[in-house]
Design a protein around this motif. Sequence first.
Motif: not given
Length: 392
Positions: A142-154
């Motif tokens: 998405s290019g958004k660090a917070e969204v990207e990080a949460r996606n990977r953690r899930v």
Amino acid sequence: MRFSLFYPVAVAGAAELGTGLLGLDRQRYQTTINELREQAICADESGWTSLMLAEHHFEVEGYQVTPNPLLLNVYLAQHTTRLRHGQMGLVLPNWNPLRLAEDIALADHMTGGRLDIGLSRGYQNRSVGVLGQHYGANVAGSGKAEVEARNRRVFEEWFEVLRRAWTEDLWSYQGEFIEIPVPGLEWPHPVSARLGAGVEDGEIRQIAVVPKPLQTPHPPLFTTLTQSAATLDWAAKVGSTVVTIATDQEMLRGIVQGYADLATGYGRPTLPGEGVAICRGIAVGRTHEEAWETARQGMSITADWLGGFGFFEAWRLPGQEGPVPRTLEQMAAAGAMLVGTPDEVGEQVERLRDELGVQHFVFMAAAGATEHARMLDTIQLFGEHVIAGVPV
């Protein structure tokens, strides 16, 4: 060597895609399933290793109508005898991981152990943003660090739940997004207590997911890779084959060597080329001209639909500036599309194998968008002349 077909399954031909909300048409989907079955049988008889599908939801436009590839895997397995079936891939944030672990195990049994598992973090927010809302998940890239990080953690937590479900008997888990089992669940059944089924003092303390997969410890794993170092590291750690659409030779050599180094570092000695599959488009014809017409029909998916998600950026040529042209010529020049007679395509396959040491090729073919007869030609000609003829 291994050769897999990868299908984005459209419900209409190239001339009709983009003219309406064709995914709503019930009869079109019935025709699509019938053609898909015939093509799977052709692949089974022509020596292909596997047929892989993608998980996509709500695609009312009709370009990729495959909301549950596991169901299609099971259906197609009933009509084939040796062909493996898989996905590229199951989007983990879309699922409850326990339900997915059960579904995969059942599908593995129903396919007779011919199931492969592709895992993905998801790149379409219409899918992940809706189905993953309960975990606050959205798309990768998405290019958004917070969204990207949460996606990977899930994604990584869901995989850990899958792994435990497949490989452990009674177990419990406390994660960031899920707790298994939830504390305080009463289960006073005397049989469970007597058998030691994860029950203590009338309360559920552990669970066991059943059945276990037929394949041990679980079906082979695959995951798509763009340029993410974190994804490459995760795949090497868990033993998942990475599938890449990259065409830049330096980048490809880095992926091949990087995977081998990482996997070896995790205690899984791996030679360069192992654990990496190269993904390319494919169109084969009895003549060069027939193959190019087949390829052009498929561009209604690749250019018009996938191009809208930025796929062509992976096929930018050295020194090329500005927007990357969404054309067949661009793909062929970048090496992203193998087009030609069996001899011509076979030479390209051998060249890739010799340059990179890769032993697994995943070929994307635009099922549905391409005329059924042309799809059968591509499958059969490649199988009978290339798969049978490429030296091992």
